[in-house]
Design an enzyme around this catalytic site. Structure first.
Site, PDB file in Angstrom:
ATOM      1  N   LEU A   1       0.834  -1.214   0.000  1.00 45.75           N
ATOM      2  CA  LEU A   1       0.000   0.000   0.000  1.00 45.75           C
ATOM      3  C   LEU A   1       0.865   1.258   0.000  1.00 45.75           C
ATOM      4  O   LEU A   1       0.590   2.221  -0.720  1.00 45.75           O
ATOM      5  CB  LEU A   1      -0.886   0.012   1.251  1.00 45.75           C
ATOM      6  CG  LEU A   1      -2.256  -0.644   1.144  1.00 45.75           C
ATOM      7  CD1 LEU A   1      -2.912  -0.679   2.514  1.00 45.75           C
ATOM      8  CD2 LEU A   1      -3.144   0.080   0.131  1.00 45.75           C
TER       9      LEU A   1
ATOM     10  N   ASP B   1      -3.138  -0.698  -4.121  1.00 42.26           N
ATOM     11  CA  ASP B   1      -4.204  -1.169  -3.240  1.00 42.26           C
ATOM     12  C   ASP B   1      -4.795  -2.398  -3.917  1.00 42.26           C
ATOM     13  O   ASP B   1      -5.341  -2.306  -5.027  1.00 42.26           O
ATOM     14  CB  ASP B   1      -5.248  -0.054  -3.085  1.00 42.26           C
ATOM     15  CG  ASP B   1      -6.393  -0.471  -2.182  1.00 42.26           C
ATOM     16  OD1 ASP B   1      -6.471  -1.666  -1.802  1.00 42.26           O
ATOM     17  OD2 ASP B   1      -7.225   0.411  -1.872  1.00 42.26           O
TER      18      ASP B   1
ATOM     19  N   LYS C   1      -8.059 -17.381   3.522  1.00 42.68           N
ATOM     20  CA  LYS C   1      -6.951 -18.178   2.975  1.00 42.68           C
ATOM     21  C   LYS C   1      -7.482 -19.398   2.210  1.00 42.68           C
ATOM     22  O   LYS C   1      -6.919 -19.791   1.192  1.00 42.68           O
ATOM     23  CB  LYS C   1      -5.997 -18.586   4.100  1.00 42.68           C
ATOM     24  CG  LYS C   1      -5.245 -17.414   4.710  1.00 42.68           C
ATOM     25  CD  LYS C   1      -4.427 -16.674   3.655  1.00 42.68           C
ATOM     26  CE  LYS C   1      -3.665 -15.487   4.195  1.00 42.68           C
ATOM     27  NZ  LYS C   1      -2.961 -14.727   3.137  1.00 42.68           N
TER      28      LYS C   1
ATOM     29  N   GLY D   1       0.650 -10.098   0.022  1.00 42.87           N
ATOM     30  CA  GLY D   1      -0.128  -8.913   0.392  1.00 42.87           C
ATOM     31  C   GLY D   1      -1.485  -9.269   0.991  1.00 42.87           C
ATOM     32  O   GLY D   1      -2.073 -10.293   0.675  1.00 42.87           O
ATOM     33  N   GLY D   2      -1.963  -8.387   1.863  1.00 45.53           N
ATOM     34  CA  GLY D   2      -3.288  -8.584   2.447  1.00 45.53           C
ATOM     35  C   GLY D   2      -3.238  -8.465   3.955  1.00 45.53           C
ATOM     36  O   GLY D   2      -2.232  -8.073   4.541  1.00 45.53           O
TER      37      GLY D   2
ATOM     38  N   TYR E   1     -10.038 -14.701   8.848  1.00 45.05           N
ATOM     39  CA  TYR E   1      -8.742 -14.721   8.150  1.00 45.05           C
ATOM     40  C   TYR E   1      -8.496 -16.094   7.526  1.00 45.05           C
ATOM     41  O   TYR E   1      -8.117 -16.199   6.346  1.00 45.05           O
ATOM     42  CB  TYR E   1      -7.659 -14.365   9.168  1.00 45.05           C
ATOM     43  CG  TYR E   1      -6.248 -14.615   8.736  1.00 45.05           C
ATOM     44  CD1 TYR E   1      -5.650 -13.856   7.735  1.00 45.05           C
ATOM     45  CD2 TYR E   1      -5.474 -15.616   9.347  1.00 45.05           C
ATOM     46  CE1 TYR E   1      -4.334 -14.084   7.363  1.00 45.05           C
ATOM     47  CE2 TYR E   1      -4.163 -15.833   8.984  1.00 45.05           C
ATOM     48  CZ  TYR E   1      -3.592 -15.074   7.999  1.00 45.05           C
ATOM     49  OH  TYR E   1      -2.290 -15.304   7.622  1.00 45.05           O
TER      50      TYR E   1
HETATM   51  C1  15L Z   1      -0.389 -16.491  10.503  1.00 42.37           C
HETATM   52  O1  15L Z   1      -1.002 -16.820   9.506  1.00 42.37           O
HETATM   53  C2  15L Z   1      -0.111 -15.070  10.795  1.00 42.37           C
HETATM   54  O2  15L Z   1       0.091 -14.311   9.622  1.00 42.37           O
HETATM   55  C3  15L Z   1       1.054 -14.897  11.729  1.00 42.37           C
HETATM   56  O3  15L Z   1       1.042 -13.562  12.209  1.00 42.37           O
HETATM   57  C4  15L Z   1       1.027 -15.887  12.890  1.00 42.37           C
HETATM   58  O4  15L Z   1      -0.085 -15.621  13.702  1.00 42.37           O
HETATM   59  C5  15L Z   1       0.955 -17.287  12.342  1.00 42.37           C
HETATM   60  O5  15L Z   1      -0.113 -17.442  11.454  1.00 42.37           O
HETATM   61  C6  15L Z   1       0.823 -18.342  13.453  1.00 42.37           C
HETATM   62  O6  15L Z   1      -0.126 -19.135  13.428  1.00 42.37           O
HETATM   63  O7  15L Z   1       1.693 -18.393  14.326  1.00 42.37           O
END
Ligand code: 15L
Length: 270
Positions: A33, A49, A138, A70-71, A134
């Protein structure tokens, strides 16, 4: 010499890769960004962006391979995850297709499968069990990768990254740790291996306590150089400082599973 785009170049993993990748891929374009404050005169940066398709088109132009970090990188509210990880990931794959990019590495996460119990060893072919919004984003990104590989011929590698860093920082991370050198090895497989069509690989170092069967990565030549157990004493000492949590300590996704948890706790003992 492949022209590589690194998105999320200002993040934790991106910042480290900015130091490591130029020796391997001198034609490296960075994006985020905003420009990293310590951007060097020899680094090529384009702000974008991800939620804006015209901007993702611009960063993907004249690129052979993308490392898409990114994200939004942790659990959070729906709106920013929607913009960056859902709309943003779609824009990125769509721009890659339109601009004729050949390969994409998608930074997925262990949180796509975080609700598997720790005693359950999983391969790369299990059903998703995301542990939050989150994690859902993914899973969506992995699905996009699969679609763009099968329908449009992109060569896509999804890396379910565990925990990236120089050493495992607690007991959970002894199982899911990923050293930067080993991530670079996985990235090179995704960007260069001739057999790639669509792959889901675990981003994990040589971890004796791993919960993941990563034999596909091994078949593609992955030989992680770093052993989590070399840091066991430090990781367990750090763990001892943390409060116990029945949910977080039971599931692979740890604290991400415990956030907002209102599930059937009896599953934990069944
Ligand atoms: C992830 O996907 C995160 O981006 C990172 O910040 C950590 O939290 C990691 O997983 C984790 O599970 O330790």
């Amino acid at each position: 010499m492949p022209r590589i785009l690194l998105t999320g170049a200002g993040g934790g993993i991106g910042t480290r890769l900015r130091q490591m990748l130029p020796a391997i891929y001198p034609k490296l374009r960075l994006s985020d960004l905003v420009a990293p404050p310590d951007l060097g005169g020899n680094e090529h940066f384009m702000a974008a962006d991800l939620a804006d398709a015209a901007q993702t088109d611009a960063i993907c132009k004249d690129i052979d391979g993308i490392i898409h970090l990114g994200g939004y990188s942790v659990e959070g509210p729906w709106q920013p995850i929607l913009q960056s990880n859902i709309i943003g990931a779609h824009n990125l794959f769509e721009s890659a297709r339109r601009q004729g990019v050949n390969r994409v590495i998608f930074a997925s996460s262990n949180h796509a499968v975080g609700f598997y119990p720790r005693h359950h060893r999983i391969g790369n072919d299990v059903q998703p069990r995301p542990d939050g919004r989150y994690g859902v984003s993914k899973v969506f990104g992995e699905a996009l990768g699969s679609l763009y590989a099968d329908k449009y011929g992109l060569k896509v590698t999804c890396l379910r990254i565990g925990n990236f860093g120089d050493q495992p920082i607690d007991q959970r991370r002894l199982s899911i740790w990923l050293h930067p050198d080993d991530l670079v090895q996985l990235i090179r497989i995704g960007l260069e291996h001739p057999a790639i069509h669509f792959e889901v690989l675990y981003g994990a170092s040589n971890n004796e306590r791993s919960w993941w069967d990563n034999h596909r990565a091994h078949d593609l030549g992955y030989r992680p150089q770093h052993r989590a157990e070399d840091y066991r004493d430090h990781a367990l000492a750090e763990q001892a400082k943390l409060p116990a949590d029945q949910v977080a300590d039971f599931y692979q996704g740890g604290s991400f599973c415990a956030m907002e948890y209102a599930g059937d706790g009896s599953r934990i003992w069944s």
